[in-house]
Design an enzyme around this catalytic site. Sequence first.
Site, PDB file in Angstrom:
ATOM      1  N   ASP A   1       0.804  -3.824  -5.431  1.00  0.00           N
ATOM      2  CA  ASP A   1       1.385  -4.489  -4.250  1.00  0.00           C
ATOM      3  C   ASP A   1       2.787  -3.971  -3.953  1.00  0.00           C
ATOM      4  O   ASP A   1       3.696  -4.140  -4.766  1.00  0.00           O
ATOM      5  CB  ASP A   1       1.428  -5.999  -4.552  1.00  0.00           C
ATOM      6  CG  ASP A   1       1.953  -6.837  -3.402  1.00  0.00           C
ATOM      7  OD1 ASP A   1       2.133  -6.303  -2.290  1.00  0.00           O
ATOM      8  OD2 ASP A   1       2.183  -8.045  -3.627  1.00  0.00           O
ATOM      9  N   GLY A   2       2.954  -3.375  -2.774  1.00  0.00           N
ATOM     10  CA  GLY A   2       4.286  -3.010  -2.292  1.00  0.00           C
ATOM     11  C   GLY A   2       4.430  -1.548  -1.928  1.00  0.00           C
ATOM     12  O   GLY A   2       4.229  -0.674  -2.768  1.00  0.00           O
ATOM     13  N   GLY A   3       4.727  -1.299  -0.649  1.00  0.00           N
ATOM     14  CA  GLY A   3       5.012   0.069  -0.196  1.00  0.00           C
ATOM     15  C   GLY A   3       3.824   0.999  -0.231  1.00  0.00           C
ATOM     16  O   GLY A   3       3.979   2.224  -0.322  1.00  0.00           O
TER      17      GLY A   3
ATOM     18  N   MET B   1       5.211 -16.362  -5.494  1.00  0.00           N
ATOM     19  CA  MET B   1       6.547 -15.953  -5.959  1.00  0.00           C
ATOM     20  C   MET B   1       7.384 -17.219  -6.035  1.00  0.00           C
ATOM     21  O   MET B   1       8.266 -17.469  -5.213  1.00  0.00           O
ATOM     22  CB  MET B   1       7.131 -14.908  -4.992  1.00  0.00           C
ATOM     23  CG  MET B   1       6.514 -13.531  -5.196  1.00  0.00           C
ATOM     24  SD  MET B   1       6.709 -12.451  -3.775  1.00  0.00           S
ATOM     25  CE  MET B   1       5.255 -12.914  -2.845  1.00  0.00           C
TER      26      MET B   1
ATOM     27  N   MET C   1       6.727 -17.557  -1.020  1.00  0.00           N
ATOM     28  CA  MET C   1       8.072 -17.358  -1.590  1.00  0.00           C
ATOM     29  C   MET C   1       8.887 -18.632  -1.466  1.00  0.00           C
ATOM     30  O   MET C   1       8.834 -19.311  -0.431  1.00  0.00           O
ATOM     31  CB  MET C   1       8.788 -16.235  -0.842  1.00  0.00           C
ATOM     32  CG  MET C   1       7.994 -14.938  -0.763  1.00  0.00           C
ATOM     33  SD  MET C   1       8.959 -13.640   0.008  1.00  0.00           S
ATOM     34  CE  MET C   1       7.698 -12.366   0.214  1.00  0.00           C
TER      35      MET C   1
ATOM     36  N   HIS D   1      -0.515 -14.864  -3.697  1.00  0.00           N
ATOM     37  CA  HIS D   1       0.519 -14.340  -4.604  1.00  0.00           C
ATOM     38  C   HIS D   1       1.698 -15.313  -4.591  1.00  0.00           C
ATOM     39  O   HIS D   1       2.422 -15.404  -3.602  1.00  0.00           O
ATOM     40  CB  HIS D   1       0.910 -12.941  -4.091  1.00  0.00           C
ATOM     41  CG  HIS D   1       2.052 -12.305  -4.810  1.00  0.00           C
ATOM     42  ND1 HIS D   1       2.701 -11.186  -4.335  1.00  0.00           N
ATOM     43  CD2 HIS D   1       2.672 -12.617  -5.987  1.00  0.00           C
ATOM     44  CE1 HIS D   1       3.661 -10.839  -5.165  1.00  0.00           C
ATOM     45  NE2 HIS D   1       3.676 -11.692  -6.167  1.00  0.00           N
TER      46      HIS D   1
ATOM     47  N   HIS E   1      -4.047 -11.203   1.811  1.00  0.00           N
ATOM     48  CA  HIS E   1      -3.011 -11.429   0.802  1.00  0.00           C
ATOM     49  C   HIS E   1      -1.926 -12.341   1.388  1.00  0.00           C
ATOM     50  O   HIS E   1      -1.350 -12.047   2.430  1.00  0.00           O
ATOM     51  CB  HIS E   1      -2.417 -10.074   0.408  1.00  0.00           C
ATOM     52  CG  HIS E   1      -1.403 -10.120  -0.687  1.00  0.00           C
ATOM     53  ND1 HIS E   1      -1.742 -10.139  -2.023  1.00  0.00           N
ATOM     54  CD2 HIS E   1      -0.037 -10.149  -0.652  1.00  0.00           C
ATOM     55  CE1 HIS E   1      -0.637 -10.161  -2.759  1.00  0.00           C
ATOM     56  NE2 HIS E   1       0.409 -10.171  -1.955  1.00  0.00           N
TER      57      HIS E   1
ATOM     58  N   SER F   1      -1.790  -7.772   3.723  1.00  0.00           N
ATOM     59  CA  SER F   1      -0.679  -8.715   3.503  1.00  0.00           C
ATOM     60  C   SER F   1      -0.220  -9.259   4.852  1.00  0.00           C
ATOM     61  O   SER F   1       0.547  -8.615   5.566  1.00  0.00           O
ATOM     62  CB  SER F   1       0.460  -7.978   2.790  1.00  0.00           C
ATOM     63  OG  SER F   1       1.492  -8.879   2.482  1.00  0.00           O
TER      64      SER F   1
ATOM     65  N   SER G   1       3.018  -3.651   5.808  1.00  0.00           N
ATOM     66  CA  SER G   1       3.571  -3.016   7.010  1.00  0.00           C
ATOM     67  C   SER G   1       2.871  -1.710   7.393  1.00  0.00           C
ATOM     68  O   SER G   1       2.642  -1.465   8.572  1.00  0.00           O
ATOM     69  CB  SER G   1       5.070  -2.798   6.838  1.00  0.00           C
ATOM     70  OG  SER G   1       5.339  -2.303   5.565  1.00  0.00           O
TER      71      SER G   1
ATOM     72  N   ASP H   1       1.695 -14.081   0.734  1.00  0.00           N
ATOM     73  CA  ASP H   1       2.918 -14.030  -0.068  1.00  0.00           C
ATOM     74  C   ASP H   1       3.668 -15.350   0.055  1.00  0.00           C
ATOM     75  O   ASP H   1       4.261 -15.634   1.092  1.00  0.00           O
ATOM     76  CB  ASP H   1       3.813 -12.886   0.422  1.00  0.00           C
ATOM     77  CG  ASP H   1       3.322 -11.532  -0.074  1.00  0.00           C
ATOM     78  OD1 ASP H   1       2.952 -11.446  -1.265  1.00  0.00           O
ATOM     79  OD2 ASP H   1       3.319 -10.585   0.720  1.00  0.00           O
TER      80      ASP H   1
ATOM     81  N   GLY I   1       9.859 -10.003  -2.551  1.00  0.00           N
ATOM     82  CA  GLY I   1      10.754 -10.718  -1.641  1.00  0.00           C
ATOM     83  C   GLY I   1      10.601 -10.278  -0.189  1.00  0.00           C
ATOM     84  O   GLY I   1      10.741 -11.088   0.722  1.00  0.00           O
ATOM     85  N   PHE I   2      10.278  -8.998  -0.002  1.00  0.00           N
ATOM     86  CA  PHE I   2      10.221  -8.488   1.368  1.00  0.00           C
ATOM     87  C   PHE I   2       9.133  -7.439   1.506  1.00  0.00           C
ATOM     88  O   PHE I   2       8.928  -6.639   0.591  1.00  0.00           O
ATOM     89  CB  PHE I   2      11.565  -7.860   1.763  1.00  0.00           C
ATOM     90  CG  PHE I   2      12.710  -8.836   1.648  1.00  0.00           C
ATOM     91  CD1 PHE I   2      13.038  -9.672   2.715  1.00  0.00           C
ATOM     92  CD2 PHE I   2      13.435  -8.944   0.462  1.00  0.00           C
ATOM     93  CE1 PHE I   2      14.062 -10.594   2.587  1.00  0.00           C
ATOM     94  CE2 PHE I   2      14.460  -9.872   0.329  1.00  0.00           C
ATOM     95  CZ  PHE I   2      14.779 -10.698   1.398  1.00  0.00           C
ATOM     96  N   GLY I   3       8.502  -7.431   2.689  1.00  0.00           N
ATOM     97  CA  GLY I   3       7.584  -6.357   3.027  1.00  0.00           C
ATOM     98  C   GLY I   3       8.395  -5.161   3.506  1.00  0.00           C
ATOM     99  O   GLY I   3       9.616  -5.242   3.681  1.00  0.00           O
ATOM    100  N   GLY I   4       7.727  -4.051   3.704  1.00  0.00           N
ATOM    101  CA  GLY I   4       8.369  -2.879   4.306  1.00  0.00           C
ATOM    102  C   GLY I   4       9.298  -2.100   3.392  1.00  0.00           C
ATOM    103  O   GLY I   4      10.072  -1.271   3.866  1.00  0.00           O
TER     104      GLY I   4
ATOM    105  N   MET J   1       3.530  -5.116  -9.279  1.00  0.00           N
ATOM    106  CA  MET J   1       4.442  -4.962  -8.140  1.00  0.00           C
ATOM    107  C   MET J   1       5.005  -3.546  -8.139  1.00  0.00           C
ATOM    108  O   MET J   1       5.536  -3.075  -9.155  1.00  0.00           O
ATOM    109  CB  MET J   1       5.600  -5.958  -8.233  1.00  0.00           C
ATOM    110  CG  MET J   1       5.217  -7.424  -8.074  1.00  0.00           C
ATOM    111  SD  MET J   1       4.225  -7.791  -6.619  1.00  0.00           S
ATOM    112  CE  MET J   1       5.308  -7.279  -5.288  1.00  0.00           C
TER     113      MET J   1
HETATM  114  C1  DX5 Z   1       6.523  -8.288  -1.502  1.00  0.00           C
HETATM  115  C2  DX5 Z   1       5.116  -8.769  -1.250  1.00  0.00           C
HETATM  116  C3  DX5 Z   1       4.152  -7.738  -0.750  1.00  0.00           C
HETATM  117  C4  DX5 Z   1       4.499  -7.171   0.589  1.00  0.00           C
HETATM  118  C5  DX5 Z   1       3.642  -5.980   0.877  1.00  0.00           C
HETATM  119  O1  DX5 Z   1       7.277  -9.389  -1.896  1.00  0.00           O
HETATM  120  O2  DX5 Z   1       4.589  -9.300  -2.442  1.00  0.00           O
HETATM  121  O3  DX5 Z   1       2.850  -8.301  -0.708  1.00  0.00           O
HETATM  122  O4  DX5 Z   1       4.355  -8.110   1.612  1.00  0.00           O
HETATM  123  O5  DX5 Z   1       4.073  -5.422   2.069  1.00  0.00           O
HETATM  124  P1  DX5 Z   1       4.339  -3.868   2.230  1.00  0.00           P
HETATM  125  O6  DX5 Z   1       2.995  -3.206   2.176  1.00  0.00           O
HETATM  126  O7  DX5 Z   1       4.989  -3.780   3.581  1.00  0.00           O
HETATM  127  O8  DX5 Z   1       5.249  -3.437   1.119  1.00  0.00           O
HETATM  128 ZN    ZN Z   2       2.402  -9.846  -2.492  1.00  0.00          ZN
END
Ligand code: DX5
Ligand code: ZN
Length: 218
Positions: free
Chosen positions: A177-179, A71, A40, A69, A36, A11, A200, A38, A144-147, A139
């Site tokens: 996807d996510g965390g 959003m 938004m 992806h 990937h 990502s 991240s 994102d 909305g946010f990474g990390g 998801m």
């Molecule tokens: C969240 C994104 C994810 C995110 C993944 O809105 O769709 O793709 O960037 O990042 P990590 O692995 O840091 O959760």
């Molecule tokens: Zn994503």
Amino acid sequence: MAKNNISISASITSTKYFDIKNTIDVINKSLVDRIHFDVMDGVFVPNITYGPDFISSIRNFSKKFFDVHLMLYNPYPYIENFVNAGADLISVHVEAKNTFKSIKLIKSLGKKAGVVINPDTNVKKVLPYLDFVDEVLVMSVNPGFGGQKFIPKVIDKIQKLIDSIKKYNHKILIQVDGGINFDNAKILIDMGVDSLVVGSFLFNQTNFNQAVLTFKNL
Ligand code: DX5
Ligand code: ZN
């Protein structure tokens, strides 16, 4: 060794590398399978990133599979732009507008289509799409946010989805996807998930490719 050949989708929005060229070089030299993106819009999610021009500017610099992806509250009017930008797979949310119309358009333009489901959305919502998509993107954080931290309750949903997909004779991939980190990845791979989006956690490793390899050998 992993039972299935897990695909890793980096990502890039989470990159910590100095610039985007640097990031793409690191990814190109690695065993990462996908990039990937994102996208938004500040409406469907409380954050804004980039659009098709950004993706198109990278297309000439990487042969990796482009996993886009969206959003977006209403992705439909933009699908063609993302196809022209070089997307290989475009995924749209079940919670968004014109999901069916968007999936049909993506397929008619010769690209792979995915449907995305948020952590709080019932798995039943994706079932009507299974005949029309190549992938389901689950998801494991609120988009909305990474990390963010992986939400464990999605594991139950993924199991239900795997059970439903087994009833179909065509192959639908599941991407999460996510965390994602090594611990939850191991659980997901053992369950039979096909692909993991890693942001991240991957970009924070000192040895990027070694980390990709570790994921693939979990
Ligand atoms: C969240 C994104 C994810 C995110 C993944 O809105 O769709 O793709 O960037 O990042 P990590 O692995 O840091 O959760
Ligand atoms: Zn994503």
